[in-house]
Design an enzyme around this catalytic site. Sequence first.
Site, PDB file in Angstrom:
ATOM      1  N   ARG A 152     -15.109 -13.689 -11.141  1.00 50.09           N
ATOM      2  CA  ARG A 152     -15.002 -12.438 -11.143  1.00 50.09           C
ATOM      3  C   ARG A 152     -16.318 -11.566 -11.044  1.00 50.09           C
ATOM      4  O   ARG A 152     -16.165 -10.579 -10.246  1.00 50.09           O
ATOM      5  CB  ARG A 152     -13.872 -11.982 -12.017  1.00 50.09           C
ATOM      6  CG  ARG A 152     -12.615 -12.646 -11.961  1.00 50.09           C
ATOM      7  CD  ARG A 152     -11.530 -11.930 -12.906  1.00 50.09           C
ATOM      8  NE  ARG A 152     -10.271 -12.337 -13.025  1.00 50.09           N
ATOM      9  CZ  ARG A 152      -9.855 -13.572 -13.729  1.00 50.09           C
ATOM     10  NH1 ARG A 152     -10.619 -13.883 -14.886  1.00 50.09           N
ATOM     11  NH2 ARG A 152      -8.634 -13.749 -13.503  1.00 50.09           N
TER      12      ARG A 152
ATOM     13  N   ARG B  76      -5.272  -7.981  -9.535  1.00 48.46           N
ATOM     14  CA  ARG B  76      -6.521  -8.873 -10.183  1.00 48.46           C
ATOM     15  C   ARG B  76      -6.928  -8.374 -11.559  1.00 48.46           C
ATOM     16  O   ARG B  76      -6.833  -7.131 -11.625  1.00 48.46           O
ATOM     17  CB  ARG B  76      -7.763  -9.056  -9.289  1.00 48.46           C
ATOM     18  CG  ARG B  76      -7.333  -9.645  -7.751  1.00 48.46           C
ATOM     19  CD  ARG B  76      -8.475 -10.335  -7.204  1.00 48.46           C
ATOM     20  NE  ARG B  76      -8.657 -11.566  -7.789  1.00 48.46           N
ATOM     21  CZ  ARG B  76      -8.063 -12.718  -7.445  1.00 48.46           C
ATOM     22  NH1 ARG B  76      -7.080 -12.606  -6.580  1.00 48.46           N
ATOM     23  NH2 ARG B  76      -8.224 -13.913  -8.214  1.00 48.46           N
TER      24      ARG B  76
ATOM     25  N   GLY C  16       0.826  -1.170  -0.066  1.00 51.39           N
ATOM     26  CA  GLY C  16      -0.063   0.083  -0.021  1.00 51.39           C
ATOM     27  C   GLY C  16       0.776   1.357   0.117  1.00 51.39           C
ATOM     28  O   GLY C  16       0.324   2.324   0.336  1.00 51.39           O
TER      29      GLY C  16
ATOM     30  N   HIS D 227       1.698   2.007 -13.478  1.00 52.10           N
ATOM     31  CA  HIS D 227       2.296   0.707 -14.024  1.00 52.10           C
ATOM     32  C   HIS D 227       3.875   1.345 -14.196  1.00 52.10           C
ATOM     33  O   HIS D 227       4.140   2.168 -14.413  1.00 52.10           O
ATOM     34  CB  HIS D 227       1.925   0.471 -15.520  1.00 52.10           C
ATOM     35  CG  HIS D 227       2.541  -0.724 -15.927  1.00 52.10           C
ATOM     36  ND1 HIS D 227       2.411  -2.140 -15.509  1.00 52.10           N
ATOM     37  CD2 HIS D 227       3.644  -0.730 -16.724  1.00 52.10           C
ATOM     38  CE1 HIS D 227       3.180  -2.760 -16.254  1.00 52.10           C
ATOM     39  NE2 HIS D 227       4.020  -2.152 -16.755  1.00 52.10           N
TER      40      HIS D 227
ATOM     41  N   ILE E 208      -9.825  -7.176 -13.815  1.00 50.44           N
ATOM     42  CA  ILE E 208     -10.775  -6.376 -13.794  1.00 50.44           C
ATOM     43  C   ILE E 208     -11.929  -6.800 -15.405  1.00 50.44           C
ATOM     44  O   ILE E 208     -11.277  -6.743 -16.260  1.00 50.44           O
ATOM     45  CB  ILE E 208     -10.651  -5.124 -13.627  1.00 50.44           C
ATOM     46  CG1 ILE E 208     -10.103  -4.601 -12.235  1.00 50.44           C
ATOM     47  CG2 ILE E 208     -11.972  -4.277 -13.665  1.00 50.44           C
ATOM     48  CD1 ILE E 208      -9.828  -3.228 -11.945  1.00 50.44           C
TER      49      ILE E 208
END
Length: 203
Positions: A68, A94, A14, A112, A96
């Site tokens: 998902r 994950r 985080g 990124h 999306i």
Amino acid sequence: MAGMRVAVFASGFGSNFGALADAAKQQRLEGASLELLVCDKPEAPVVERAREAGVDVFTFRPREYSSRETYETEILAELRRREVDLIVLAGYMRIITPLLVEPFYGRMINVHPSLLPAFPGVNGIRQALEYGVKVTGVTVHYVDGGLDSGPIIAQRAVEIADDDTEETLAPRIHAAEQELLPWVVSRIAAGAVQLDGRRVVVK
């Protein structure tokens, strides 16, 4: 967007969430507020970071759902209930689905660790080192459902030294992320980011 309500999606330590929380506390987000952390790992350190920052948390365990789309349906309902304006993917590991991407297109961004379109996907830092480039960096882009393929909002370059390893390069990449991501959120909150096809103009 005055009073923009932000949800952050994260899966790990985080550090980028922390940078956003610090920026919000220091009133550097143009009035944007962190309304929610969404995390797929209830034990992740980012969850405690959010609680310490006074940000509500929505956690879930993907393996407890049949697909998902099933857990994204719950997430979408929570986002709508809270009237979230912007989703920030900050180390969310994950895939999306269109269930979330489509209603939030143009209102969902990702950070990124490479200069896209180079080195998308996982291990962007390692990919850059293995390829032998002399400059890499970070990218903040809109999410379009592809693999790190959405329109680019902003980038910051980081030079690679001849003796760099993942362990020495990663802290400089993360530092650049923690500077660039809050700045982009502040520009979006100020209404200074315009999306036109693949071209993004930041005023």
